[in-house]
Design an enzyme around this catalytic site. Structure first.
Site, PDB file in Angstrom:
ATOM      1  N   LYS A 154       0.885  -1.294  -0.072  1.00 49.32           N
ATOM      2  CA  LYS A 154       0.109  -0.106   0.021  1.00 49.32           C
ATOM      3  C   LYS A 154       0.974   1.316   0.002  1.00 49.32           C
ATOM      4  O   LYS A 154       0.754   2.195  -0.681  1.00 49.32           O
ATOM      5  CB  LYS A 154      -0.735  -0.010   1.246  1.00 49.32           C
ATOM      6  N   ARG A 199      -9.640   1.466   8.664  1.00 51.09           N
ATOM      7  CA  ARG A 199      -9.182   0.093   8.990  1.00 51.09           C
ATOM      8  C   ARG A 199     -10.274  -0.500   9.937  1.00 51.09           C
ATOM      9  O   ARG A 199     -10.089  -1.725  10.194  1.00 51.09           O
ATOM     10  CB  ARG A 199      -7.924   0.026   9.967  1.00 51.09           C
ATOM     11  N   ARG A 254      11.611  -5.633   4.749  1.00 57.94           N
ATOM     12  CA  ARG A 254      11.319  -4.193   4.549  1.00 57.94           C
ATOM     13  C   ARG A 254      12.275  -3.247   5.509  1.00 57.94           C
ATOM     14  O   ARG A 254      12.478  -3.479   6.521  1.00 57.94           O
ATOM     15  CB  ARG A 254       9.986  -4.004   5.070  1.00 57.94           C
ATOM     16  N   ARG A 258      11.253  -1.730  11.001  1.00 56.40           N
ATOM     17  CA  ARG A 258      10.132  -1.484  12.095  1.00 56.40           C
ATOM     18  C   ARG A 258      10.464  -2.484  12.879  1.00 56.40           C
ATOM     19  O   ARG A 258      10.266  -3.530  12.712  1.00 56.40           O
ATOM     20  CB  ARG A 258       8.883  -1.252  11.333  1.00 56.40           C
ATOM     21  N   ARG A 307      -0.481  -8.856  13.068  1.00 56.26           N
ATOM     22  CA  ARG A 307      -1.309  -7.697  12.488  1.00 56.26           C
ATOM     23  C   ARG A 307      -1.955  -8.322  11.340  1.00 56.26           C
ATOM     24  O   ARG A 307      -2.782  -7.652  11.033  1.00 56.26           O
ATOM     25  CB  ARG A 307       0.198  -6.939  11.767  1.00 56.26           C
TER      26      ARG A 307
HETATM   27  P1  ADP Z   1       1.292  -1.402   7.339  1.00 54.21           P
HETATM   28  O1  ADP Z   1       1.642  -0.393   6.478  1.00 54.21           O
HETATM   29  O2  ADP Z   1       2.351  -2.675   7.470  1.00 54.21           O
HETATM   30  O3  ADP Z   1      -0.146  -2.015   7.114  1.00 54.21           O
HETATM   31  P2  ADP Z   1       0.850   0.873   8.924  1.00 54.21           P
HETATM   32  O4  ADP Z   1       2.130   1.488   9.072  1.00 54.21           O
HETATM   33  O5  ADP Z   1      -0.078   1.150   8.093  1.00 54.21           O
HETATM   34  O6  ADP Z   1       1.298  -0.605   8.756  1.00 54.21           O
HETATM   35  O7  ADP Z   1       0.411   0.661  10.401  1.00 54.21           O
HETATM   36  C1  ADP Z   1       1.211   0.267  11.707  1.00 54.21           C
HETATM   37  C2  ADP Z   1       0.502   0.179  12.865  1.00 54.21           C
HETATM   38  O8  ADP Z   1      -0.010   1.547  13.148  1.00 54.21           O
HETATM   39  C3  ADP Z   1      -0.510  -0.713  12.887  1.00 54.21           C
HETATM   40  O9  ADP Z   1      -0.368  -2.125  13.350  1.00 54.21           O
HETATM   41  C4  ADP Z   1      -1.570  -0.033  13.962  1.00 54.21           C
HETATM   42  O10 ADP Z   1      -1.061  -0.242  15.239  1.00 54.21           O
HETATM   43  C5  ADP Z   1      -1.489   1.329  13.585  1.00 54.21           C
HETATM   44  N1  ADP Z   1      -2.273   2.001  12.773  1.00 54.21           N
HETATM   45  C6  ADP Z   1      -2.140   2.397  11.471  1.00 54.21           C
HETATM   46  N2  ADP Z   1      -3.129   2.972  11.089  1.00 54.21           N
HETATM   47  C7  ADP Z   1      -4.321   2.484  11.808  1.00 54.21           C
HETATM   48  C8  ADP Z   1      -5.789   2.786  11.668  1.00 54.21           C
HETATM   49  N3  ADP Z   1      -6.360   3.388  10.774  1.00 54.21           N
HETATM   50  N4  ADP Z   1      -6.328   2.421  12.963  1.00 54.21           N
HETATM   51  C9  ADP Z   1      -5.750   1.920  13.928  1.00 54.21           C
HETATM   52  N5  ADP Z   1      -4.448   1.503  13.921  1.00 54.21           N
HETATM   53  C10 ADP Z   1      -3.718   2.149  12.942  1.00 54.21           C
HETATM   54  P1  ADP Z   2       2.123  -1.898   3.030  1.00 57.64           P
HETATM   55  O1  ADP Z   2       2.291  -0.235   3.141  1.00 57.64           O
HETATM   56  O2  ADP Z   2       0.907  -2.435   2.555  1.00 57.64           O
HETATM   57  O3  ADP Z   2       2.624  -2.480   4.485  1.00 57.64           O
HETATM   58  P2  ADP Z   2       4.837  -1.772   1.757  1.00 57.64           P
HETATM   59  O4  ADP Z   2       4.456  -0.904   0.619  1.00 57.64           O
HETATM   60  O5  ADP Z   2       5.457  -0.973   2.814  1.00 57.64           O
HETATM   61  O6  ADP Z   2       3.589  -2.255   2.075  1.00 57.64           O
HETATM   62  O7  ADP Z   2       5.485  -2.942   1.293  1.00 57.64           O
HETATM   63  C1  ADP Z   2       5.879  -3.884   2.136  1.00 57.64           C
HETATM   64  C2  ADP Z   2       7.451  -4.470   1.447  1.00 57.64           C
HETATM   65  O8  ADP Z   2       7.064  -5.154   0.198  1.00 57.64           O
HETATM   66  C3  ADP Z   2       8.334  -3.436   1.383  1.00 57.64           C
HETATM   67  O9  ADP Z   2       9.617  -4.008   1.743  1.00 57.64           O
HETATM   68  C4  ADP Z   2       8.316  -3.126  -0.195  1.00 57.64           C
HETATM   69  O10 ADP Z   2       9.450  -2.626  -0.731  1.00 57.64           O
HETATM   70  C5  ADP Z   2       7.815  -4.388  -0.869  1.00 57.64           C
HETATM   71  N1  ADP Z   2       6.972  -4.532  -1.985  1.00 57.64           N
HETATM   72  C6  ADP Z   2       6.123  -3.522  -2.162  1.00 57.64           C
HETATM   73  N2  ADP Z   2       5.349  -3.784  -3.224  1.00 57.64           N
HETATM   74  C7  ADP Z   2       5.964  -5.070  -3.705  1.00 57.64           C
HETATM   75  C8  ADP Z   2       5.876  -5.918  -5.010  1.00 57.64           C
HETATM   76  N3  ADP Z   2       4.803  -5.484  -6.062  1.00 57.64           N
HETATM   77  N4  ADP Z   2       6.650  -6.928  -5.223  1.00 57.64           N
HETATM   78  C9  ADP Z   2       7.549  -7.116  -4.178  1.00 57.64           C
HETATM   79  N5  ADP Z   2       7.704  -6.431  -2.964  1.00 57.64           N
HETATM   80  C10 ADP Z   2       7.097  -5.344  -2.908  1.00 57.64           C
END
Ligand code: ADP
Ligand code: ADP
Length: 216
Positions: free
Chosen positions: A15, A90, A129, A162, A173
């Protein structure tokens, strides 16, 4: 009229990566709830301290504080043309709150690309990541390495792993996503906003699929 796009999908699906690309291409603000929380943690604010207690366990931060934080962010001038929302909403309560907020800004959710990938791919992506300290750019040792190890290609800031990307927290998660966030899939499908995107494709192919699905 402003354009608001919600990127939906489990942790690690891509995302954030896509949100950065789309916000550049479309000239829309990028709102990442996770980045906003991490910013608050870095600045040691009260919100940051509260958020950390939930984030470190892989649980969601409570709706009321999350909604208030996003409402504030949406009021900034860079959101006037719209935004790419990454990680928010979420929960169904957050989705309802977003509808109300956007009405105030005379907008609405235009489209919801739902990016999917199986659990083993999510775990593999998160374990490799590396995230940029300054702006949350995402890299991956295996799939998307930075040009220079430990340094962000875009802003030169330091890359870090992270705390919540360790495997036990990652599994929690993903479970939280299925329990608390996946009801949004049917919510947005019923509102005719959902488009399914295969997240197993390359970063470029995912971007292409999202852009061709967006009617904006
Ligand atoms: P990812 O990109 O791996 O999905 P995020 O960076 O979006 O992770 O989120 C990391 C953490 O921040 C989540 O596990 C949660 O604890 C918190 N968080 C992020 N967005 C939300 C949301 N919309 N509502 C509640 N908690 C959130
Ligand atoms: P999210 O915000 O959904 O948690 P990220 O954009 O941070 O996800 O991506 C998670 C990990 O996967 C990062 O290390 C990123 O560089 C990698 N990644 C993202 N998109 C792809 C893809 N299409 N193929 C392989 N790796 C990816």
């Amino acid at each position: 009229m402003a354009t608001f796009i919600v990127l939906l999908g489990p942790p690690g699906v891509g995302k954030g990566t896509q949100a950065k690309i789309l916000s550049d291409r479309k000239g829309l603000a990028h709102i990442s709830s996770g980045d906003l929380f991490r910013e608050n943690i870095k600045n040691q604010t009260e919100l940051g301290r509260l958020a950390q207690t939930f984030m470190s366990k892989g649980e969601l931060v409570p709706d009321d504080v999350t909604i208030a934080m996003i409402k504030d962010r949406l009021s900034h001038p860079d959101c006037r043309n719209g935004a790419i929302l990454d990680g928010f909403p979420r929960t169904p309560a957050q989705a309802d709150a977003l509808e109300d907020m956007l009405k105030e800004f005379s907008g609405r959710v235009d489209a919801v690309p739902q990016i999917t990938a199986p659990m083993d791919a999510l775990i593999e992506r998160m374990s490799g990541r590396w995230t940029c300290r300054a702006n949350g750019h995402s890299f991956n040792t295996k799939f998307n390495p930075p040009k220079l190890e430990g340094v962000c290609d875009y802003d030169g800031s330091e890359l870090f792993q992270r705390d919540d990307d360790k495997v036990e927290t990652v599994k929690r998660r993903i479970q939280v996503y299925f329990d608390q966030t996946s009801p949004l899939i049917s919510y947005y499908r019923e509102h005719d906003k959902l488009v399914e995107i295969d997240g197993l494709q390359s970063i470029e192919q995912v971007t292409k699929a999202i852009l061709s699905a967006l009617n904006v």
